[in-house]
Write a protein that holds these residues in place. Structure first.
Motif, PDB file in Angstrom:
ATOM      1  N   GLU A  54       0.850  -1.190   0.000  1.00 46.93           N
ATOM      2  CA  GLU A  54       0.000   0.000   0.000  1.00 46.93           C
ATOM      3  C   GLU A  54       0.879   1.230   0.000  1.00 46.93           C
ATOM      4  OE1 GLU A  54      -2.612   1.834   3.439  1.00 46.93           O
ATOM      5  OE2 GLU A  54      -3.731   0.239   2.445  1.00 46.93           O
ATOM      6  N   ALA A  55       0.590   2.160  -0.920  1.00 48.07           N
ATOM      7  CA  ALA A  55       1.391   3.377  -1.018  1.00 48.07           C
ATOM      8  C   ALA A  55       1.250   4.209   0.248  1.00 48.07           C
ATOM      9  CB  ALA A  55       0.957   4.190  -2.233  1.00 48.07           C
ATOM     10  N   LYS A  56       2.361   4.629   0.821  1.00 51.83           N
ATOM     11  CA  LYS A  56       2.332   5.466   2.016  1.00 51.83           C
ATOM     12  C   LYS A  56       2.127   6.933   1.662  1.00 51.83           C
ATOM     13  CE  LYS A  56       5.337   2.438   4.755  1.00 51.83           C
ATOM     14  NZ  LYS A  56       6.620   2.350   5.514  1.00 51.83           N
ATOM     15  N   HIS A  57       2.558   7.309   0.469  1.00 49.65           N
ATOM     16  CA  HIS A  57       2.441   8.690   0.021  1.00 49.65           C
ATOM     17  C   HIS A  57       1.831   8.702  -1.371  1.00 49.65           C
ATOM     18  CE1 HIS A  57       5.296   9.492   3.257  1.00 49.65           C
ATOM     19  NE2 HIS A  57       6.127   8.620   2.706  1.00 49.65           N
ATOM     20  N   CYS A  58       1.431   9.871  -1.821  1.00 45.40           N
ATOM     21  CA  CYS A  58       1.109  10.040  -3.236  1.00 45.40           C
ATOM     22  C   CYS A  58       2.443  10.102  -3.973  1.00 45.40           C
ATOM     23  CB  CYS A  58       0.315  11.320  -3.449  1.00 45.40           C
ATOM     24  SG  CYS A  58      -1.394  11.229  -2.872  1.00 45.40           S
ATOM     25  N   THR A  59       2.596   9.261  -4.982  1.00 43.03           N
ATOM     26  CA  THR A  59       3.905   9.105  -5.612  1.00 43.03           C
ATOM     27  C   THR A  59       3.820   9.198  -7.129  1.00 43.03           C
ATOM     28  OG1 THR A  59       4.657   7.686  -3.797  1.00 43.03           O
ATOM     29  CG2 THR A  59       5.908   7.591  -5.843  1.00 43.03           C
ATOM     30  N   LEU A  60       4.809   9.866  -7.710  1.00 43.40           N
ATOM     31  CA  LEU A  60       5.015   9.882  -9.159  1.00 43.40           C
ATOM     32  C   LEU A  60       6.287   9.114  -9.469  1.00 43.40           C
ATOM     33  CD1 LEU A  60       4.386  13.636 -10.102  1.00 43.40           C
ATOM     34  CD2 LEU A  60       2.783  11.731 -10.280  1.00 43.40           C
ATOM     35  N   TYR A  61       6.211   8.150 -10.369  1.00 41.80           N
ATOM     36  CA  TYR A  61       7.390   7.467 -10.890  1.00 41.80           C
ATOM     37  C   TYR A  61       7.568   7.883 -12.349  1.00 41.80           C
ATOM     38  CZ  TYR A  61       7.248   4.238  -6.895  1.00 41.80           C
ATOM     39  OH  TYR A  61       7.258   3.679  -5.642  1.00 41.80           O
ATOM     40  N   LEU A 127      -4.251  15.725 -10.365  1.00 41.57           N
ATOM     41  CA  LEU A 127      -3.303  14.708 -10.797  1.00 41.57           C
ATOM     42  C   LEU A 127      -3.543  13.379 -10.080  1.00 41.57           C
ATOM     43  CD1 LEU A 127       0.501  15.437 -11.107  1.00 41.57           C
ATOM     44  CD2 LEU A 127      -0.321  13.327 -10.121  1.00 41.57           C
ATOM     45  N   PHE A 128      -3.688  13.436  -8.756  1.00 43.94           N
ATOM     46  CA  PHE A 128      -3.804  12.199  -7.970  1.00 43.94           C
ATOM     47  C   PHE A 128      -5.239  11.740  -7.730  1.00 43.94           C
ATOM     48  CE2 PHE A 128       0.474  13.584  -6.628  1.00 43.94           C
ATOM     49  CZ  PHE A 128       1.167  12.407  -6.858  1.00 43.94           C
ATOM     50  N   TYR A 129      -6.173  12.674  -7.650  1.00 42.86           N
ATOM     51  CA  TYR A 129      -7.524  12.301  -7.226  1.00 42.86           C
ATOM     52  C   TYR A 129      -8.626  12.720  -8.186  1.00 42.86           C
ATOM     53  CZ  TYR A 129      -5.135  11.437  -2.829  1.00 42.86           C
ATOM     54  OH  TYR A 129      -4.276  10.970  -1.872  1.00 42.86           O
TER      55      TYR A 129
END
Length: 304
Positions: A54-61, A127-129
């Motif tokens: 589970e992602a702990k942060h909002c992340t961009l790869y 971007l995230f939501y």
């Protein structure tokens, strides 16, 4: 508060294999920084190479090179040069390393509190939501936008190694630009880039392979476990993972053999404990995948 104090106070993990910087976000009352990393390393891991987390942060790869992907629910992302994978906070996903490879990518982590400190109408929240549908997790850019994205990331990378009183301001402005590029691309390509929905049989096969790859007799064992034919298994592997089941299993074994060699096992032990039954074939396959022999690999690891 200095970066060293932030790292200590909030237990921020700073891998030794990457360049990094912690960027003040200028979000009102936000104390936690945005973490920027540039990873460059040969991927090798312990036996469990694929696992749900589970992602702990909002992340961009942002990917430059590497043979790995992500599975979200029933879809799979196989990013290539300049593509971005977006992972919202608390999102469950599976990271999937298809083979040993040199990995080169950028990672930008946004702390949870960042989104409670900024106006909801902004590119970060969208971007995230704000994105729905096919392009939820994978963004593929056109050539000009991809060049702008990579050049912007390089600017942050340069700032990470500078002592500049305006570093955070410049870096944060570049991150805003990256968010804008992503939102623009999502809007332009809405619905045009459907991610591949993976069949349940492939997910079941991957789970079985990763639990038993050091002892598998062959792909027919995997196919029988999933109640499918070996021909069908080979077809879905080629379609979704761009390789055959045997290649996938072999690469997992080589990756684990590298780990065993690094852990102190001799070449014979690494051969058989990683799942190979033929010593000569192991030597040949190891060299084909890694470009060196197990003996040279082990010596280099011991000298470092």
């Amino acid at each position: 508060m200095t970066r060293e104090e932030l790292i200590k106070k909030f237990s921020i993990h700073v891998p030794s294999t990457s360049s990094y910087c912690l960027i003040h976000s200028y979000a009102k009352d936000a104390e936690l920084p945005i973490a920027f990393h540039h990873y460059e390393h040969e991927h090798q891991s312990e036996k469990e190479l694929t696992h749900e987390k589970e992602a702990k942060h909002c992340t961009l790869y942002v990917f430059l090179s590497g043979k790995f992907g992500f599975i979200f629910d029933d879809t799979i992302c196989n990013p290539s040069y300049g593509d971005i994978v977006i992972i919202p906070g608390r999102k469950k996903f599976t990271s999937c390393f298809y083979s040993s490879s040199f990995c080169d990518y950028y990672e930008i982590n946004f702390p949870d509190e960042f989104f409670s400190k900024i106006n909801l109408i902004n590119p970060f929240t969208k971007l995230f939501y704000g994105q729905k549908g096919a392009n939820r997790n994978l963004v593929v850019f056109d050539r000009l936008s991809r060049e702008t994205l990579i050049n912007t990331l390089k600017k942050i990378d340069v700032l990470a190694n500078e002592e500049n009183e305006f570093r955070d301001f410049f870096a944060y402005s570049y991150i805003i630009r990256i968010a804008e590029l992503i939102c623009e691309q999502q809007s332009e390509s809405a619905g045009a880039l459907p991610q591949k929905k993976i069949p349940q049989s492939l997910k079941q096969a991957l789970n079985y392979i990763h639990a038993h790859y050091t002892s598998l007799d062959g792909i027919e064992e995997v196919a029988a476990h999933c109640n499918i034919t070996g021909t069908y298994l080979a077809r879905v592997f080629k379609k979704f993972l761009l390789c055959t089941p045997n290649e996938y299993i072999s690469n997992l074994r080589i990756s684990y053999a590298k780990y065993l060699l690094n852990s102190g096992q001799n070449i014979t032990e690494a051969c058989y404990n990683s799942g190979f039954s033929n010593y000569t074939y192991f030597i040949s396959k190891f060299k084909a995948v890694t470009g060196t022999t197990p003996a040279k690999f082990k010596k280099t690891a011991e000298d470092e």
